[in-house]
Design a protein around this motif. Structure first.
Motif, PDB file in Angstrom:
ATOM      1  N   LYS A  12     -34.684   4.821  -6.501  1.00 44.41           N
ATOM      2  CA  LYS A  12     -33.793   4.275  -7.509  1.00 44.41           C
ATOM      3  C   LYS A  12     -34.597   3.881  -8.731  1.00 44.41           C
ATOM      4  N   GLU A  26     -38.624  10.693 -14.177  1.00 40.95           N
ATOM      5  CA  GLU A  26     -37.208  10.537 -13.868  1.00 40.95           C
ATOM      6  C   GLU A  26     -36.665  11.791 -13.195  1.00 40.95           C
ATOM      7  N   ASN A  27     -36.297  11.647 -11.920  1.00 40.32           N
ATOM      8  CA  ASN A  27     -35.666  12.728 -11.145  1.00 40.32           C
ATOM      9  C   ASN A  27     -36.460  14.040 -11.235  1.00 40.32           C
ATOM     10  N   SER A  29     -38.215  17.277 -10.099  1.00 45.69           N
ATOM     11  CA  SER A  29     -38.208  18.260  -9.019  1.00 45.69           C
ATOM     12  C   SER A  29     -39.152  19.392  -9.407  1.00 45.69           C
ATOM     13  N   ARG A  39     -38.829  16.562  -4.802  1.00 48.28           N
ATOM     14  CA  ARG A  39     -37.368  16.521  -4.967  1.00 48.28           C
ATOM     15  C   ARG A  39     -36.921  15.177  -5.542  1.00 48.28           C
ATOM     16  N   ASN A  40     -36.410  15.225  -6.769  1.00 45.18           N
ATOM     17  CA  ASN A  40     -35.768  14.072  -7.423  1.00 45.18           C
ATOM     18  C   ASN A  40     -36.623  12.800  -7.339  1.00 45.18           C
ATOM     19  N   SER A  42     -38.574   9.686  -8.791  1.00 37.28           N
ATOM     20  CA  SER A  42     -38.551   8.784  -9.950  1.00 37.28           C
ATOM     21  C   SER A  42     -39.562   7.671  -9.749  1.00 37.28           C
ATOM     22  N   GLY A  79     -35.997  17.546 -14.613  1.00 41.66           N
ATOM     23  CA  GLY A  79     -36.085  16.100 -14.759  1.00 41.66           C
ATOM     24  C   GLY A  79     -36.785  15.749 -16.054  1.00 41.66           C
TER      25      GLY A  79
END
Length: 550
Positions: A12, A26-27, A29, A39-40, A42, A79
């Protein structure tokens, strides 16, 4: 700073940190063809903060670090990577060249592949200073000597003119750190910065990085992102820890809190991976596989002063070293970088000319194996090696199946293609790699995975003696435990003998029957492992043991 991932594994982003962050991922990948490596993910890093990114080999740690500098080749990135308010994924390659080394610097995991073999370390440090700070040759050289001295390299005035191959593994890593710090970057990415360093120098480097980061915090707010599998280093160095599992950020937390109260199952597994001692007793009348008799080794170096214009000098790397290894025994060799450990290993393998003394394999002098190609082939069948730098020792043009099976084609010609393929598949499984590794190439694997490939290759021909030159230096703690257990099982099954060269005393405790301590090319102490490490008689050994416990 607040965590940006919950303990239940769901990453998060923390919006409250963005205003004061130096780096915001941020996110993110990262995809290599059909393989999703990250993967994603942050993660935010504040100005002046020290953050550690930890996880097993292949978890995506190094890929994440390389993505920040856009050094992941043809991988597909999505991202945002925001550095000081600017998205690096939107920068051109020319713009990134101005950022790399100046604003964001990196210490790579494998210094021998990152350093240019055609230039001295001084020339390589000076290049960055000239390009980014405009220093002239004399000023750049003086700054280079100062940096080498600060990273703990002895005789920096001499070492600055050395080529990478003339330095030990630990000295090469320190030269890489000096290069990275040359231009006072605002973000330093350290990918396994202490992998090749002995325990005492590791403490010096950690202190140095902390000191430099704190000095630069007021003026430039330099932050450090540490990529490592060394949990002792994390605990001492980092203010905050981010844990990655299979490309997913599963938890971030303050360092003290994470170590005191790990909640995520993966984090608990990492913290419970200290290698256990698995040592079978050696048979009372076991024959000697290796004898080193009053061995001395010299290197040619540039002479100092005016004499350097007319010829070279000799540097004695080993002084009358004597030791032996019995069948089924592991002899550990420990000492600081530059103590002569790797020179000893190279000489035993027949890769280094002997000045005085002798090396005997199974009672036969090493010199007698040099008489013909057939004799040299016999030597390779009796003794194999796992090098410190796995990427440099694996051919980039061969698949893993070809690399591991090469020894079988030479030394076991009676095996058919199917039998050889089955044996290669068994070896790959034994070292903990998946079946789909066979058709792939070395660059597709992490540093720890490449080390496991090197171990499988060495064991393929079932040698009598295996020289292990820092065999677990590139492995995370959980895989290290697995590989040490594998080596112990293979030793019991085949009666293998190991010459274990390492700076990691935890590995020595787990594997070695006896240990030899070296300093400046000489043996200062030797004996049964647990007895020597529990009550060392020499001050130098006591310092090594004390440093390993910190």
């Amino acid at each position: 700073m607040k965590s940006n991932a919950s303990v239940d594994g769901k990453a998060k982003p923390d919006p409250s940190t963005n205003a004061r962050s130096l780096l915001d991922i941020e996110n993110l990948s990262v995809c290599f063809g059909q393989k999703l490596a990250v993967r994603n993910l942050s993660l935010s890093i504040a100005r002046g903060e020290r953050v550690a990114l930890v996880g097993e080999s292949g978890s995506g740690k190094s890929v994440t670090a390389l993505s920040i500098l856009r050094l992941v080749g043809h991988a597909a990135l999505s991202g945002r990577i925001v550095f000081d308010g600017e998205d690096l994924l939107g920068k051109s390659e020319q713009q990134m060249r101005g950022i790399r080394g100046a604003d964001i610097a990196m210490v790579f995991q494998e210094p021998m592949t990152a350093l240019n073999p055609l230039y001295t370390v001084g020339q390589q440090i000076a290049e960055s200073l000239r390009l980014h700070e405009g220093l002239r040759a004399n000023a750049a050289r003086a700054r280079g000597i100062e940096l080498l001295a600060r990273t703990g390299i002895p005789e920096p005035e001499r070492r600055i003119d050395s080529y990478p191959h003339q330095l030990s593994g630990g000295q090469r890593q320190r030269a890489m750190i000096a290069m990275a710090l040359a231009c006072r970057p605002r973000l330093l990415i350290a990918d396994e910065p202490t992998t090749a360093l002995d325990v005492t120098v590791r403490e010096q480097i950690v202190d140095l990085l902390i000191d430099l980061q704190q000095q630069e915090a007021q003026e430039r707010g330099m932050a450090v992102l540490l990529i490592t599998h060394d949990l002792h280093l994390v605990q001492r160095f980092a203010q905050r820890v981010a844990v990655v599992e299979k490309g997913v950020l599963v938890v971030t937390n303050a360092t003290d809190e994470l170590f005191a109260n790990p909640r995520h199952p993966y984090t608990k597994r990492l913290l419970d991976s200290e290698p256990a001692r698995v040592v079978e007793p050696v048979a009372e009348h076991a024959p000697r596989i290796l004898d080193v008799v009053e061995l001395a080794v010299d290197y040619r170096t540039r002479a100092k002063g005016v004499a350097g214009m007319f010829g070279s000098a000799r540097f004695r790397a080993l002084h009358e070293v004597g030791l032996f290894v019995r069948q089924g025994e592991t002899l550990g060799i420990v000492g600081e970088s530059g103590s002569g450990k790797s020179t000893l290993a190279a000489t035993v393998l027949g890769l280094q000319r002997i000045a005085q003394g002798d090396v005997k394999i199974g009672g036969r002098s090493l010199a007698t194996y040099r008489t013909s190609n057939d004799e040299r082939r016999k030597l390779c069948g009796r003794i194999q090696v796992v090098f410190q730098d796995p990427f440099g020792s694996l051919s980039p043009r061969m698949t893993i199946e070809q690399i591991v099976g090469e020894g079988l084609r030479v030394h076991r010609p009676e095996l058919g293609e199917k039998a050889r393929s089955r044996r290669v598949a068994e070896l790959i499984a034994e070292v903990g790699l998946p079946d789909d590794a066979l058709p792939r190439y070395p660059h597709e694997f992490s540093g720890g995975q490449r080390q496991r490939i090197a171990i499988a290759r060495a064991l393929a021909v079932e040698p009598e003696l295996v020289v292990l030159d820092e065999p677990t230096s590139a492995l995370d703690v959980s895989v290290q435990k697995q590989v040490l257990g594998l080596l112990a099982r293979l030793q019991k099954r085949y009666g293998l003998s190991y010459l274990l060269i390492t700076h990691d005393l935890a590995v020595i405790r787990a594997m070695a029957h006896r240990v030899v301590v070296m300093k400046s090319g000489r043996i200062v102490e030797s004996g049964e492992t647990l007895a020597l490490l529990s009550a060392p008689s020499r001050r130098y050994t006591r310092a090594l043991v004390a440093a390993s416990l910190q």
